[in-house]
Write an enzyme that holds these catalytic residues in place. Structure first.
Site, PDB file in Angstrom:
ATOM      1  N   ASP A  25     135.373  92.924  12.005  1.00 49.87           N
ATOM      2  CA  ASP A  25     136.127  94.060  11.455  1.00 49.87           C
ATOM      3  C   ASP A  25     136.824  94.899  12.515  1.00 49.87           C
ATOM      4  O   ASP A  25     136.989  96.118  12.356  1.00 49.87           O
ATOM      5  CB  ASP A  25     135.199  94.943  10.596  1.00 49.87           C
ATOM      6  CG  ASP A  25     134.504  94.166   9.515  1.00 49.87           C
ATOM      7  OD1 ASP A  25     135.111  93.227   8.982  1.00 49.87           O
ATOM      8  OD2 ASP A  25     133.337  94.478   9.205  1.00 49.87           O
ATOM      9  N   LYS A  28     141.459  92.385  13.195  1.00 52.69           N
ATOM     10  CA  LYS A  28     142.123  91.104  13.463  1.00 52.69           C
ATOM     11  C   LYS A  28     143.286  90.882  12.494  1.00 52.69           C
ATOM     12  O   LYS A  28     144.366  90.474  12.899  1.00 52.69           O
ATOM     13  CB  LYS A  28     141.113  89.951  13.330  1.00 52.69           C
ATOM     14  CG  LYS A  28     139.980  90.031  14.349  1.00 52.69           C
ATOM     15  CD  LYS A  28     138.927  88.964  14.113  1.00 52.69           C
ATOM     16  CE  LYS A  28     138.101  89.146  12.860  1.00 52.69           C
ATOM     17  NZ  LYS A  28     137.196  90.302  12.845  1.00 52.69           N
ATOM     18  N   GLY A  52     136.921  89.409   5.845  1.00 49.70           N
ATOM     19  CA  GLY A  52     137.780  90.274   5.033  1.00 49.70           C
ATOM     20  C   GLY A  52     138.785  90.882   5.980  1.00 49.70           C
ATOM     21  O   GLY A  52     138.423  91.710   6.807  1.00 49.70           O
ATOM     22  N   HIS A  53     140.016  90.422   5.942  1.00 53.27           N
ATOM     23  CA  HIS A  53     141.036  90.871   6.888  1.00 53.27           C
ATOM     24  C   HIS A  53     142.065  91.723   6.146  1.00 53.27           C
ATOM     25  O   HIS A  53     142.699  91.247   5.200  1.00 53.27           O
ATOM     26  CB  HIS A  53     141.694  89.663   7.569  1.00 53.27           C
ATOM     27  CG  HIS A  53     140.738  88.889   8.432  1.00 53.27           C
ATOM     28  ND1 HIS A  53     141.081  87.781   9.162  1.00 53.27           N
ATOM     29  CD2 HIS A  53     139.412  89.092   8.703  1.00 53.27           C
ATOM     30  CE1 HIS A  53     140.032  87.331   9.833  1.00 53.27           C
ATOM     31  NE2 HIS A  53     139.001  88.111   9.551  1.00 53.27           N
ATOM     32  N   THR A 142     126.893  88.073   3.773  1.00 48.62           N
ATOM     33  CA  THR A 142     127.886  88.482   2.777  1.00 48.62           C
ATOM     34  C   THR A 142     127.612  87.810   1.426  1.00 48.62           C
ATOM     35  O   THR A 142     128.310  88.080   0.452  1.00 48.62           O
ATOM     36  CB  THR A 142     129.300  88.086   3.239  1.00 48.62           C
ATOM     37  OG1 THR A 142     129.310  86.672   3.463  1.00 48.62           O
ATOM     38  CG2 THR A 142     129.678  88.819   4.513  1.00 48.62           C
ATOM     39  N   GLN A 237     135.105  87.039  11.988  1.00 46.20           N
ATOM     40  CA  GLN A 237     133.900  87.659  12.567  1.00 46.20           C
ATOM     41  C   GLN A 237     134.182  88.114  14.012  1.00 46.20           C
ATOM     42  O   GLN A 237     135.319  88.418  14.320  1.00 46.20           O
ATOM     43  CB  GLN A 237     132.683  86.730  12.505  1.00 46.20           C
ATOM     44  CG  GLN A 237     132.188  86.419  11.099  1.00 46.20           C
ATOM     45  CD  GLN A 237     132.987  85.371  10.354  1.00 46.20           C
ATOM     46  OE1 GLN A 237     133.200  84.279  10.837  1.00 46.20           O
ATOM     47  NE2 GLN A 237     133.443  85.687   9.166  1.00 46.20           N
ATOM     48  N   VAL A 427     147.154 102.445  16.648  1.00 46.47           N
ATOM     49  CA  VAL A 427     146.835 103.858  16.362  1.00 46.47           C
ATOM     50  C   VAL A 427     146.835 104.165  14.865  1.00 46.47           C
ATOM     51  O   VAL A 427     146.920 105.327  14.469  1.00 46.47           O
ATOM     52  CB  VAL A 427     147.820 104.801  17.104  1.00 46.47           C
ATOM     53  CG1 VAL A 427     147.570 104.784  18.599  1.00 46.47           C
ATOM     54  CG2 VAL A 427     149.274 104.447  16.787  1.00 46.47           C
ATOM     55  N   GLY A 428     146.749 103.141  14.048  1.00 46.88           N
ATOM     56  CA  GLY A 428     146.693 103.344  12.601  1.00 46.88           C
ATOM     57  C   GLY A 428     146.668 101.992  11.919  1.00 46.88           C
ATOM     58  O   GLY A 428     146.923 100.963  12.551  1.00 46.88           O
TER      59      GLY A 428
HETATM   60  P1  GDP Z   1     139.222  92.455  10.464  1.00 44.47           P
HETATM   61  O1  GDP Z   1     138.128  91.831   9.686  1.00 44.47           O
HETATM   62  O2  GDP Z   1     139.020  92.353  11.937  1.00 44.47           O
HETATM   63  O3  GDP Z   1     140.586  91.975  10.051  1.00 44.47           O
HETATM   64  O4  GDP Z   1     139.177  94.017  10.130  1.00 44.47           O
HETATM   65  P2  GDP Z   1     138.989  94.675   8.674  1.00 44.47           P
HETATM   66  O5  GDP Z   1     140.265  94.548   7.936  1.00 44.47           O
HETATM   67  O6  GDP Z   1     137.755  94.197   8.023  1.00 44.47           O
HETATM   68  O7  GDP Z   1     138.686  96.173   9.091  1.00 44.47           O
HETATM   69  C1  GDP Z   1     139.562  96.915   9.867  1.00 44.47           C
HETATM   70  C2  GDP Z   1     139.949  98.172   9.080  1.00 44.47           C
HETATM   71  O8  GDP Z   1     140.568  99.090   9.950  1.00 44.47           O
HETATM   72  C3  GDP Z   1     140.957  97.898   7.984  1.00 44.47           C
HETATM   73  O9  GDP Z   1     140.745  98.814   6.939  1.00 44.47           O
HETATM   74  C4  GDP Z   1     142.292  98.166   8.669  1.00 44.47           C
HETATM   75  O10 GDP Z   1     143.299  98.559   7.736  1.00 44.47           O
HETATM   76  C5  GDP Z   1     141.924  99.323   9.564  1.00 44.47           C
HETATM   77  N1  GDP Z   1     142.663  99.419  10.838  1.00 44.47           N
HETATM   78  C6  GDP Z   1     143.074  98.423  11.667  1.00 44.47           C
HETATM   79  N2  GDP Z   1     143.606  98.945  12.801  1.00 44.47           N
HETATM   80  C7  GDP Z   1     143.513 100.282  12.679  1.00 44.47           C
HETATM   81  C8  GDP Z   1     143.849 101.381  13.542  1.00 44.47           C
HETATM   82  O11 GDP Z   1     144.317 101.223  14.669  1.00 44.47           O
HETATM   83  N3  GDP Z   1     143.565 102.631  13.084  1.00 44.47           N
HETATM   84  C9  GDP Z   1     143.011 102.850  11.852  1.00 44.47           C
HETATM   85  N4  GDP Z   1     142.767 104.107  11.488  1.00 44.47           N
HETATM   86  N5  GDP Z   1     142.679 101.852  11.033  1.00 44.47           N
HETATM   87  C10 GDP Z   1     142.916 100.592  11.435  1.00 44.47           C
HETATM   88  P1  IMO Z   2     135.562  89.624   9.585  1.00 45.23           P
HETATM   89  O1  IMO Z   2     136.326  88.340   9.819  1.00 45.23           O
HETATM   90  C1  IMO Z   2     131.782  91.776   9.732  1.00 45.23           C
HETATM   91  C2  IMO Z   2     128.153  89.428   9.049  1.00 45.23           C
HETATM   92  C3  IMO Z   2     127.358  89.738   7.795  1.00 45.23           C
HETATM   93  C4  IMO Z   2     125.953  89.430   8.297  1.00 45.23           C
HETATM   94  C5  IMO Z   2     126.174  88.215   9.198  1.00 45.23           C
HETATM   95  C6  IMO Z   2     125.933  86.875   8.518  1.00 45.23           C
HETATM   96  O2  IMO Z   2     136.079  90.411   8.442  1.00 45.23           O
HETATM   97  O3  IMO Z   2     135.448  90.393  10.840  1.00 45.23           O
HETATM   98  P2  IMO Z   2     127.312  85.475   6.727  1.00 45.23           P
HETATM   99  O4  IMO Z   2     127.802  85.835   5.356  1.00 45.23           O
HETATM  100  O5  IMO Z   2     128.413  85.107   7.675  1.00 45.23           O
HETATM  101  O6  IMO Z   2     126.227  84.449   6.711  1.00 45.23           O
HETATM  102  O7  IMO Z   2     126.621  86.827   7.282  1.00 45.23           O
HETATM  103  O8  IMO Z   2     127.535  88.281   9.605  1.00 45.23           O
HETATM  104  N1  IMO Z   2     129.581  89.107   8.823  1.00 45.23           N
HETATM  105  C7  IMO Z   2     130.593  89.935   9.094  1.00 45.23           C
HETATM  106  N2  IMO Z   2     130.577  91.207   9.533  1.00 45.23           N
HETATM  107  N3  IMO Z   2     132.962  91.135   9.546  1.00 45.23           N
HETATM  108  C8  IMO Z   2     132.978  89.843   9.152  1.00 45.23           C
HETATM  109  O9  IMO Z   2     134.113  89.116   9.101  1.00 45.23           O
HETATM  110  C9  IMO Z   2     131.760  89.198   8.862  1.00 45.23           C
HETATM  111  N4  IMO Z   2     131.424  87.973   8.420  1.00 45.23           N
HETATM  112  C10 IMO Z   2     130.087  87.918   8.423  1.00 45.23           C
HETATM  113  O10 IMO Z   2     127.501  91.084   7.412  1.00 45.23           O
HETATM  114  O11 IMO Z   2     125.496  90.478   9.101  1.00 45.23           O
HETATM  115 MG    MG Z   3     136.768  92.320   8.174  1.00 52.84          MG
END
Ligand code: GDP
Ligand code: IMO
Ligand code: MG
Length: 457
Positions: A25, A28, A52-53, A142, A237, A427-428
């Site tokens: 998270d 990416k 979850g991207h 998850t 991840q 930055v957002g």
């Molecule tokens: P990922 O799994 O690495 O793609 O990240 P996620 O989408 O799960 O979580 C990142 C969260 O941070 C999302 O809600 C994005 O919209 C948000 N986000 C990404 N970059 C920034 C940033 O620079 N600033 C802020 N405030 N939010 C961001």
């Molecule tokens: P993205 O790509 C954050 C975590 C789960 C748990 C562990 C094992 O959005 O960054 P799993 O379902 O893979 O067997 O769970 O890994 N986990 C993540 N945490 N972002 C993810 O993906 C994750 N995918 C799995 O919360 O701790």
């Molecule tokens: Mg994510």
């Protein structure tokens, strides 16, 4: 490696791996979507719908679980590689969601490798049953069936995408379901698997997936790289969740390092030009497992609230804490990163002061290296350096020089302490709330976005 020197046949820099350097998270999806504007292809190489991207374009949010984050750009070819574990039902939902929002107008924009694993409904059931069972170690998965499906690849029972189109599908399904049926019924007190019903569902989903089938993904991607086309390898991840090098057993079931990009797609490590590690300006973690810099206090609450730290897949509240440079240096080492991308620095604008962990203290000794201390991570005490906050809105900044001097100092400290350049700062959440600096992005964006100096160690 110099940004302008390329290992492939074309002499162009073209293969970029983008991975998470924490516990997932890190942003990416956002960065891949932004960088895809100048790319020809984006390929997912591991993980599954546990990811979850989040992509935000002009205020509109799209969350992707399996489909690569380049999909909002119609000219970008998206690939799901053999290293991914693919839930076909989830994928169809995602495809339909994108289509109903005006994306993926042409099916040929998305290709799925014939060699990708399948996550079947009973993999999810088994994952969830294990988590609910008080006798097993709760990982906080998850619940998407990721562990059980990767187990099936290791035990050579798995169904692959190509099996959906085979006349042996029913036999293979029967074999794959056998042991799991026994476990579900006898160990977890659930209904045995209805193979006939699952078979029917798979036949239906196979028809829908036919247009996306790809038999030669490795060849296609190698050819793109050889021709100098830009390909982004999108990790899921983060390195600290890597099944070999993460905080085992609280990890996911695939390898999340840059090396995994090569294995999951079928390209040589010699063809990768750069590896970007994405890090938040603080840390989060979802699920169980050690997290030395976790803040179960006011600072943690501010990070959680202002960073909107809820899981994009499960909606769970993310645990929050300070940036951990011991863990980050380790992630850079095992992940194979040569560049860092710093996200969510804007979230720190809400704090009076900011702490960064530079070392761990364990039994009176100071450790700067994660590997030596790994099995004792739950008991370490972080050693912090404190920085002043800037308490002003930086979400409109578009170059390093626009940032308040306190934010500049914080970023420069991270580059110095990790020894890695930081050519991208976010930055957002919006695609446009990003700035790029330094030589590496001259190649990428052309001159328009590369005028500024990079933040060097
Ligand atoms: P990922 O799994 O690495 O793609 O990240 P996620 O989408 O799960 O979580 C990142 C969260 O941070 C999302 O809600 C994005 O919209 C948000 N986000 C990404 N970059 C920034 C940033 O620079 N600033 C802020 N405030 N939010 C961001
Ligand atoms: P993205 O790509 C954050 C975590 C789960 C748990 C562990 C094992 O959005 O960054 P799993 O379902 O893979 O067997 O769970 O890994 N986990 C993540 N945490 N972002 C993810 O993906 C994750 N995918 C799995 O919360 O701790
Ligand atoms: Mg994510």
């Amino acid at each position: 490696m110099s940004p302008s020197v390329k290992s492939g046949k074309s002499g162009q820099v073209s293969a970029y791996v983008v991975i998470g350097s924490q516990w997932g998270d890190e942003g990416k999806g956002k960065l891949i979507d932004a960088m895809a504007a100048k790319s020809h292809g984006v390929v997912r190489f591991q993980g599954g719908a546990n990811a979850g991207h989040t992509l935000i374009v002009e205020g509109k949010k799209t969350v992707l679980h399996l489909i690569p984050s380049g999909i909002l750009h119609p000219q970008v070819q998206c690939f799901i590689g053999s290293g991914v574990t693919l839930d076909p039902f989830e994928l169809i939902k995602e495809i339909e969601g994108l289509k109903s929002n005006g994306y993926l107008k042409n099916d040929s924009q998305l290709q799925i490798s014939d060699g990708a694993l399948l996550v079947l409904p009973f993999h999810r059931l088994l994952d969830q049953a294990r988590e609910a069972c008080s006798k097993s170690t709760k990982i906080g998965t998850t619940g998407r069936g990721i562990g059980p499906s990767y187990e099936d690849r290791a035990s050579r029972r798995a169904l692959l995408v190509r099996d959906l189109f085979s006349d042996k599908l029913k036999d293979k399904l029967q074999r794959c379901a056998e042991e799991k049926s026994f476990l579900l019924e006898k160990l977890y007190g659930q209904e045995p698997i209805d193979v006939e019903a699952t078979y029917k569902q798979l036949c239906e989903v196979a028809e829908k997936l036919k247009p996306f089938r790809c038999r030669d993904m490795s060849l296609q991607i190698n050819t793109m790289i050889d021709q100098g086309k830009k390909v982004l390898f999108e990790g899921a991840q983060g390195v600290l969740l890597d099944s070999f090098h993460g905080t085992f057993p609280f990890v996911t079931s695939s390898s999340t390092t840059a090396a995994s990009a090569c294995g999951g797609v079928g390209v040589s490590p010699l063809k990768i030009d750069h590896v970007f590690g994405i890090t938040k300006a603080y840390c989060t973690r979802v699920g169980e497992g050690p997290f030395p810099t976790e803040q179960s206090n006011g600072a943690g609450e501010i990070l959680q609230r202002e960073g909107h730290e809820f899981g994009a897949t499960t909606g769970r509240t993310r645990r929050c804490g300070w940036l951990d440079l011991v863990a980050l240096r380790y992630a850079i080492q095992v992940g194979g990163m040569d560049q860092l991308i710093l996200t969510k620095i804007d979230v720190l604008s809400h704090l009076d002061s900011i702490q960064v962990c530079t070392a761990y203290k364990y039994k009176g000794e100071i450790f700067k290296n994660f590997s030596f201390i790994e099995e004792n991570i739950p008991e370490v005490e972080p050693v912090y350096e404190t920085f002043p906050g800037w308490k002003s809105d930086i979400s409109g900044c578009r170059k390093f020089e626009d940032l308040p001097k306190e934010a500049q100092q914080y970023i420069a400290f991270i580059a110095r302490e990790t020894g890695v350049e930081i050519p991208v700062i976010s930055v957002g959440p919006d695609r446009e709330q990003t700035f790029y600096q330094g030589e590496i992005f001259k190649d990428f964006w052309g001159s328009a976005k590369s005028a500024q100096t990079s933040i060097t160690p």
